[in-house]
Scaffold this motif. Structure first.
Motif, PDB file in Angstrom:
ATOM      1  N   GLY A  42      47.713  35.121  22.921  1.00  0.00           N
ATOM      2  CA  GLY A  42      48.940  34.822  23.645  1.00  0.00           C
ATOM      3  C   GLY A  42      50.118  35.709  23.300  1.00  0.00           C
ATOM      4  O   GLY A  42      51.009  35.909  24.117  1.00  0.00           O
ATOM      5  N   ASP A  43      50.132  36.261  22.105  1.00  0.00           N
ATOM      6  CA  ASP A  43      51.281  37.068  21.685  1.00  0.00           C
ATOM      7  C   ASP A  43      51.110  38.560  21.973  1.00  0.00           C
ATOM      8  O   ASP A  43      51.983  39.350  21.652  1.00  0.00           O
ATOM      9  N   GLN A  44      49.993  38.945  22.594  1.00  0.00           N
ATOM     10  CA  GLN A  44      49.789  40.361  22.885  1.00  0.00           C
ATOM     11  C   GLN A  44      50.698  40.799  24.027  1.00  0.00           C
ATOM     12  O   GLN A  44      50.943  40.047  24.960  1.00  0.00           O
ATOM     13  N   LYS A  45      51.178  42.010  23.923  1.00  0.00           N
ATOM     14  CA  LYS A  45      52.105  42.550  24.917  1.00  0.00           C
ATOM     15  C   LYS A  45      51.320  43.094  26.100  1.00  0.00           C
ATOM     16  O   LYS A  45      50.647  44.110  26.005  1.00  0.00           O
ATOM     17  N   LEU A  46      51.366  42.385  27.210  1.00  0.00           N
ATOM     18  CA  LEU A  46      50.737  42.819  28.446  1.00  0.00           C
ATOM     19  C   LEU A  46      51.808  42.896  29.529  1.00  0.00           C
ATOM     20  O   LEU A  46      52.768  42.135  29.505  1.00  0.00           O
ATOM     21  N   THR A  47      51.601  43.804  30.471  1.00  0.00           N
ATOM     22  CA  THR A  47      52.531  43.842  31.591  1.00  0.00           C
ATOM     23  C   THR A  47      52.252  42.622  32.467  1.00  0.00           C
ATOM     24  O   THR A  47      51.184  42.002  32.383  1.00  0.00           O
ATOM     25  N   GLU A  48      53.190  42.312  33.324  1.00  0.00           N
ATOM     26  CA  GLU A  48      53.005  41.173  34.232  1.00  0.00           C
ATOM     27  C   GLU A  48      51.792  41.408  35.134  1.00  0.00           C
ATOM     28  O   GLU A  48      51.021  40.490  35.405  1.00  0.00           O
ATOM     29  N   GLU A  50      49.075  43.198  34.424  1.00  0.00           N
ATOM     30  CA  GLU A  50      47.869  43.006  33.615  1.00  0.00           C
ATOM     31  C   GLU A  50      47.572  41.523  33.423  1.00  0.00           C
ATOM     32  O   GLU A  50      46.432  41.081  33.548  1.00  0.00           O
ATOM     33  N   ARG A  51      48.610  40.762  33.137  1.00  0.00           N
ATOM     34  CA  ARG A  51      48.454  39.319  32.935  1.00  0.00           C
ATOM     35  C   ARG A  51      47.935  38.639  34.207  1.00  0.00           C
ATOM     36  O   ARG A  51      47.052  37.795  34.157  1.00  0.00           O
ATOM     37  N   ARG A  52      48.463  39.034  35.364  1.00  0.00           N
ATOM     38  CA  ARG A  52      48.012  38.440  36.637  1.00  0.00           C
ATOM     39  C   ARG A  52      46.543  38.748  36.912  1.00  0.00           C
ATOM     40  O   ARG A  52      45.795  37.894  37.386  1.00  0.00           O
ATOM     41  N   VAL A  53      46.114  39.977  36.619  1.00  0.00           N
ATOM     42  CA  VAL A  53      44.709  40.354  36.827  1.00  0.00           C
ATOM     43  C   VAL A  53      43.801  39.514  35.938  1.00  0.00           C
ATOM     44  O   VAL A  53      42.780  38.982  36.383  1.00  0.00           O
TER      45      VAL A  53
END
Length: 68
Positions: A42-48, A50-53
């Motif tokens: 949960g704390d990993q830095k993903l772009t929005e 990337e998160r949606r995919v």
């Protein structure tokens, strides 16, 4: 690594669970390299995007996520 065995009559055959974050992340990396299993924390830095995919793929495979 701290020993966190589940208290049960089967305790001697239960696996030891890694207790610290570094050990869990090392296991996640090992799983990816060995068999392609990806683990996202949960704390990993993903772009929005990337998160949606990732969320769309998980919903397709496992169903919609229930929030409480």
């Amino acid at each position: 690594m701290t020993d966190h065995r589940i208290r049960t009559s089967l305790g001697r055959s239960a696996a030891v669970t890694p207790a610290d974050d570094d050990a869990l992340r090392a296991l996640a990396q090992q799983a990816w390299r060995r068999n392609g299993t990806a683990v996202f924390f949960g704390d990993q830095k993903l772009t929005e995007a990337e998160r949606r995919v990732i969320e769309a793929a998980a919903a397709k495979l496992y169903g919609e996520r229930r929030t409480t």
